[in-house]
Design a protein around this motif. Structure first.
Motif, PDB file in Angstrom:
ATOM      1  N   ILE A  85       0.838  -1.203   0.000  1.00  0.00           N
ATOM      2  CA  ILE A  85       0.000   0.000   0.000  1.00  0.00           C
ATOM      3  C   ILE A  85       0.872   1.252   0.000  1.00  0.00           C
ATOM      4  CG2 ILE A  85      -1.654   1.323   1.372  1.00  0.00           C
ATOM      5  CD1 ILE A  85      -2.828  -1.415   2.262  1.00  0.00           C
ATOM      6  N   LEU A  86       1.922   1.271   0.827  1.00  0.00           N
ATOM      7  CA  LEU A  86       2.841   2.414   0.839  1.00  0.00           C
ATOM      8  C   LEU A  86       3.493   2.598  -0.525  1.00  0.00           C
ATOM      9  CD1 LEU A  86       4.606   1.938   4.304  1.00  0.00           C
ATOM     10  CD2 LEU A  86       3.048   3.791   3.669  1.00  0.00           C
ATOM     11  N   SER A  87       3.785   1.486  -1.174  1.00  0.00           N
ATOM     12  CA  SER A  87       4.448   1.539  -2.479  1.00  0.00           C
ATOM     13  C   SER A  87       3.592   2.240  -3.528  1.00  0.00           C
ATOM     14  CB  SER A  87       4.800   0.118  -2.933  1.00  0.00           C
ATOM     15  OG  SER A  87       5.386   0.112  -4.210  1.00  0.00           O
ATOM     16  N   VAL A  88       2.267   2.134  -3.415  1.00  0.00           N
ATOM     17  CA  VAL A  88       1.372   2.790  -4.376  1.00  0.00           C
ATOM     18  C   VAL A  88       1.581   4.303  -4.364  1.00  0.00           C
ATOM     19  CG1 VAL A  88      -1.056   3.242  -4.926  1.00  0.00           C
ATOM     20  CG2 VAL A  88      -0.347   0.942  -4.281  1.00  0.00           C
ATOM     21  N   CYS A  89       1.961   4.857  -3.187  1.00  0.00           N
ATOM     22  CA  CYS A  89       2.264   6.290  -3.094  1.00  0.00           C
ATOM     23  C   CYS A  89       3.729   6.582  -3.390  1.00  0.00           C
ATOM     24  CB  CYS A  89       1.924   6.809  -1.701  1.00  0.00           C
ATOM     25  SG  CYS A  89       0.168   6.801  -1.293  1.00  0.00           S
ATOM     26  N   SER A  90       4.622   5.798  -2.773  1.00  0.00           N
ATOM     27  CA  SER A  90       6.040   6.145  -2.810  1.00  0.00           C
ATOM     28  C   SER A  90       6.696   5.917  -4.168  1.00  0.00           C
ATOM     29  CB  SER A  90       6.810   5.377  -1.723  1.00  0.00           C
ATOM     30  OG  SER A  90       6.689   3.976  -1.897  1.00  0.00           O
ATOM     31  N   ALA A  91       6.360   4.825  -4.859  1.00  0.00           N
ATOM     32  CA  ALA A  91       7.017   4.543  -6.143  1.00  0.00           C
ATOM     33  C   ALA A  91       6.655   5.569  -7.217  1.00  0.00           C
ATOM     34  CB  ALA A  91       6.692   3.118  -6.596  1.00  0.00           C
ATOM     35  N   PRO A  92       5.361   5.888  -7.446  1.00  0.00           N
ATOM     36  CA  PRO A  92       5.058   6.929  -8.430  1.00  0.00           C
ATOM     37  C   PRO A  92       5.594   8.297  -8.040  1.00  0.00           C
ATOM     38  CG  PRO A  92       3.106   5.603  -7.981  1.00  0.00           C
ATOM     39  CD  PRO A  92       4.129   5.241  -6.957  1.00  0.00           C
ATOM     40  N   LEU A  93       5.602   8.602  -6.728  1.00  0.00           N
ATOM     41  CA  LEU A  93       6.137   9.885  -6.286  1.00  0.00           C
ATOM     42  C   LEU A  93       7.624   9.976  -6.595  1.00  0.00           C
ATOM     43  CD1 LEU A  93       5.805  12.597  -4.840  1.00  0.00           C
ATOM     44  CD2 LEU A  93       6.178  11.391  -2.665  1.00  0.00           C
ATOM     45  N   GLU A  94       8.367   8.915  -6.338  1.00  0.00           N
ATOM     46  CA  GLU A  94       9.805   8.938  -6.621  1.00  0.00           C
ATOM     47  C   GLU A  94      10.078   8.998  -8.115  1.00  0.00           C
ATOM     48  OE1 GLU A  94      12.418   9.509  -5.105  1.00  0.00           O
ATOM     49  OE2 GLU A  94      11.773   9.414  -3.021  1.00  0.00           O
ATOM     50  N   LEU A  95       9.239   8.334  -8.902  1.00  0.00           N
ATOM     51  CA  LEU A  95       9.409   8.428 -10.349  1.00  0.00           C
ATOM     52  C   LEU A  95       9.134   9.851 -10.825  1.00  0.00           C
ATOM     53  CD1 LEU A  95      10.123   6.803 -12.842  1.00  0.00           C
ATOM     54  CD2 LEU A  95       7.716   6.178 -13.080  1.00  0.00           C
ATOM     55  N   LEU A  96       8.115  10.492 -10.242  1.00  0.00           N
ATOM     56  CA  LEU A  96       7.830  11.894 -10.565  1.00  0.00           C
ATOM     57  C   LEU A  96       9.012  12.782 -10.202  1.00  0.00           C
ATOM     58  CD1 LEU A  96       5.901  14.295 -11.244  1.00  0.00           C
ATOM     59  CD2 LEU A  96       5.201  14.222  -8.839  1.00  0.00           C
ATOM     60  N   ILE A  97       9.577  12.591  -9.008  1.00  0.00           N
ATOM     61  CA  ILE A  97      10.728  13.386  -8.567  1.00  0.00           C
ATOM     62  C   ILE A  97      11.889  13.219  -9.540  1.00  0.00           C
ATOM     63  CG2 ILE A  97      12.514  13.553  -6.769  1.00  0.00           C
ATOM     64  CD1 ILE A  97      10.241  12.878  -4.739  1.00  0.00           C
ATOM     65  N   THR A  98      12.145  11.984  -9.957  1.00  0.00           N
ATOM     66  CA  THR A  98      13.235  11.719 -10.906  1.00  0.00           C
ATOM     67  C   THR A  98      12.999  12.438 -12.224  1.00  0.00           C
ATOM     68  OG1 THR A  98      13.631   9.550  -9.897  1.00  0.00           O
ATOM     69  CG2 THR A  98      14.499   9.912 -12.113  1.00  0.00           C
ATOM     70  N   ILE A  99      11.770  12.353 -12.746  1.00  0.00           N
ATOM     71  CA  ILE A  99      11.453  12.988 -14.032  1.00  0.00           C
ATOM     72  C   ILE A  99      11.574  14.505 -13.932  1.00  0.00           C
ATOM     73  CG2 ILE A  99       9.600  13.437 -15.691  1.00  0.00           C
ATOM     74  CD1 ILE A  99       8.588  10.571 -15.059  1.00  0.00           C
ATOM     75  N   LEU A 100      10.971  15.088 -12.880  1.00  0.00           N
ATOM     76  CA  LEU A 100      10.994  16.540 -12.738  1.00  0.00           C
ATOM     77  C   LEU A 100      12.413  17.051 -12.522  1.00  0.00           C
ATOM     78  CD1 LEU A 100       7.882  17.311 -10.479  1.00  0.00           C
ATOM     79  CD2 LEU A 100       8.147  17.795 -12.913  1.00  0.00           C
ATOM     80  N   TYR A 101      13.143  16.396 -11.636  1.00  0.00           N
ATOM     81  CA  TYR A 101      14.479  16.895 -11.289  1.00  0.00           C
ATOM     82  C   TYR A 101      15.425  16.860 -12.484  1.00  0.00           C
ATOM     83  CZ  TYR A 101      19.011  17.443  -9.095  1.00  0.00           C
ATOM     84  OH  TYR A 101      20.282  17.894  -8.783  1.00  0.00           O
ATOM     85  N   TRP A 102      15.548  15.685 -13.100  1.00  0.00           N
ATOM     86  CA  TRP A 102      16.507  15.575 -14.202  1.00  0.00           C
ATOM     87  C   TRP A 102      16.008  16.323 -15.435  1.00  0.00           C
ATOM     88  CZ3 TRP A 102      21.086  14.342 -12.655  1.00  0.00           C
ATOM     89  CH2 TRP A 102      21.241  13.508 -11.547  1.00  0.00           C
ATOM     90  N   GLY A 103      14.689  16.434 -15.585  1.00  0.00           N
ATOM     91  CA  GLY A 103      14.152  17.229 -16.690  1.00  0.00           C
ATOM     92  C   GLY A 103      14.481  18.706 -16.532  1.00  0.00           C
ATOM     93  N   LEU A 104      14.284  19.243 -15.312  1.00  0.00           N
ATOM     94  CA  LEU A 104      14.616  20.646 -15.062  1.00  0.00           C
ATOM     95  C   LEU A 104      16.127  20.885 -15.131  1.00  0.00           C
ATOM     96  CD1 LEU A 104      12.112  21.464 -12.166  1.00  0.00           C
ATOM     97  CD2 LEU A 104      12.053  22.382 -14.499  1.00  0.00           C
ATOM     98  N   CYS A 105      16.899  19.903 -14.648  1.00  0.00           N
ATOM     99  CA  CYS A 105      18.363  20.046 -14.724  1.00  0.00           C
ATOM    100  C   CYS A 105      18.832  20.102 -16.173  1.00  0.00           C
ATOM    101  CB  CYS A 105      19.048  18.884 -14.002  1.00  0.00           C
ATOM    102  SG  CYS A 105      19.017  19.023 -12.206  1.00  0.00           S
ATOM    103  N   ALA A 106      18.152  19.367 -17.055  1.00  0.00           N
ATOM    104  CA  ALA A 106      18.521  19.398 -18.466  1.00  0.00           C
ATOM    105  C   ALA A 106      18.269  20.774 -19.071  1.00  0.00           C
ATOM    106  CB  ALA A 106      17.733  18.333 -19.232  1.00  0.00           C
ATOM    107  N   ILE A 107      17.280  21.486 -18.518  1.00  0.00           N
ATOM    108  CA  ILE A 107      16.996  22.848 -18.981  1.00  0.00           C
ATOM    109  C   ILE A 107      17.957  23.837 -18.332  1.00  0.00           C
ATOM    110  CG2 ILE A 107      15.253  24.678 -19.036  1.00  0.00           C
ATOM    111  CD1 ILE A 107      13.136  22.401 -18.941  1.00  0.00           C
ATOM    112  N   ASP A 108      18.004  23.814 -16.996  1.00  0.00           N
ATOM    113  CA  ASP A 108      18.878  24.723 -16.243  1.00  0.00           C
ATOM    114  C   ASP A 108      18.899  24.254 -14.795  1.00  0.00           C
ATOM    115  OD1 ASP A 108      20.290  26.721 -15.011  1.00  0.00           O
ATOM    116  OD2 ASP A 108      18.980  28.363 -15.654  1.00  0.00           O
ATOM    117  N   LYS A 109      20.038  23.779 -14.327  1.00  0.00           N
ATOM    118  CA  LYS A 109      20.124  23.240 -12.978  1.00  0.00           C
ATOM    119  C   LYS A 109      19.855  24.300 -11.918  1.00  0.00           C
ATOM    120  CE  LYS A 109      22.672  19.605 -10.636  1.00  0.00           C
ATOM    121  NZ  LYS A 109      23.852  18.722 -10.670  1.00  0.00           N
ATOM    122  N   ASN A 110      20.025  25.569 -12.275  1.00  0.00           N
ATOM    123  CA  ASN A 110      19.757  26.642 -11.315  1.00  0.00           C
ATOM    124  C   ASN A 110      18.268  26.767 -10.991  1.00  0.00           C
ATOM    125  OD1 ASN A 110      22.468  27.348 -11.181  1.00  0.00           O
ATOM    126  ND2 ASN A 110      22.301  28.781 -12.887  1.00  0.00           N
TER     127      ASN A 110
END
Length: 238
Positions: A85-110
């Motif tokens: 049950i915890l995984s239903v929240c934590s796994a998609p959230l971590e995937l979102l964090i990965t996508i947003l972070y590295w996506g924004l870093c590709a644009i401008d890490k600042n």
């Protein structure tokens, strides 16, 4: 404990399952220990490092794997169900964090870190990639399939996104600045749009993980079934 019929490897189990959970916990704790030595204005501000979605996600990932390890040690189906049950929240959230972070870093890490506080590769990977990798492996190999409905996944994602937005704005009212530089650049309606898009991305992450589970585990028709079934992990899956 008998292996679930739709689960690739035995879990809870005192073998690979325990090894993965121990490795994940060690990685997550190492990231938290790094925070203790990372001297930034955030550490003394209201909300501390928990103003960052990254750290909230890391804490949830740690809770998920601690419960998973306890299930491995005790072979408890109840704890195994809680982990799923915890995984239903934590796994998609971590995937979102990965996508947003590295996506924004590709644009401008600042956009995500001021230049003076940018991280070296190893801690950066530990915060923004390792949790998603560990949770995805746990889902694909050591968990029964999720049966969360698409609309329920969207409702959960929107609730988490806007709860975080409320938290960020409250911390801003106390500190006078945002944890992520991008929030300072955006207007209120643009921040609302960002959080709405983030909720949609998290919903998409949930659906993508379900689809990937079906592909990896060779479950015919699982994608359609998983989208149309009610929210939650079925009792027989726990």
């Amino acid at each position: 404990m008998a292996q679930h019929p739709l689960q690739r490897l035995a879990s809870p189990a005192r073998q690979l399952s325990m090894a993965l959970h121990v490795a994940g916990i060690a990685s997550f704790i190492a990231s938290f220990r790094f925070l203790d030595t990372w001297d930034t204005p955030m550490s003394a501000a209201y909300g501390g490092h928990y103003q960052f979605l990254t750290i909230i996600g890391l804490a949830l990932a740690l809770c998920t794997f601690v419960v998973g390890l306890l299930a491995d040690l005790t072979l408890s189906p109840q704890l195994f169900g809680v982990k799923n049950i915890l995984s239903v929240c934590s796994a998609p959230l971590e995937l979102l964090i990965t996508i947003l972070y590295w996506g924004l870093c590709a644009i401008d890490k600042n956009l995500v870190f001021p230049p003076e506080f940018q991280l070296d590769f190893l801690p950066d990977f530990g915060f923004h990639a390792a949790p998603g990798l560990f949770l995805t492996l746990d889902l694909l190999l050591l968990s029964p399939p999720w049966t969360i409905h698409g609309y329920s996944a969207m409702a959960l994602s929107q609730a988490l996104a806007f709860l975080y937005w409320f938290w960020v704005e409250y911390c801003f009212s106390q500190n006078g600045w945002y944890p992520y530089p991008i929030f300072d650049i955006l207007s209120t309606w643009q921040r609302a749009l960002l959080f709405t898009v983030s909720a949609l991305l998290m919903t998409g992450s949930t659906m993508m993980l379900k689809w990937l589970y079906g592909k990896v585990n060779g479950i015919e028709g699982f994608k359609k079934e998983a989208v149309t079934n009610p929210v939650g992990v079925r009792a027989r899956d726990a």
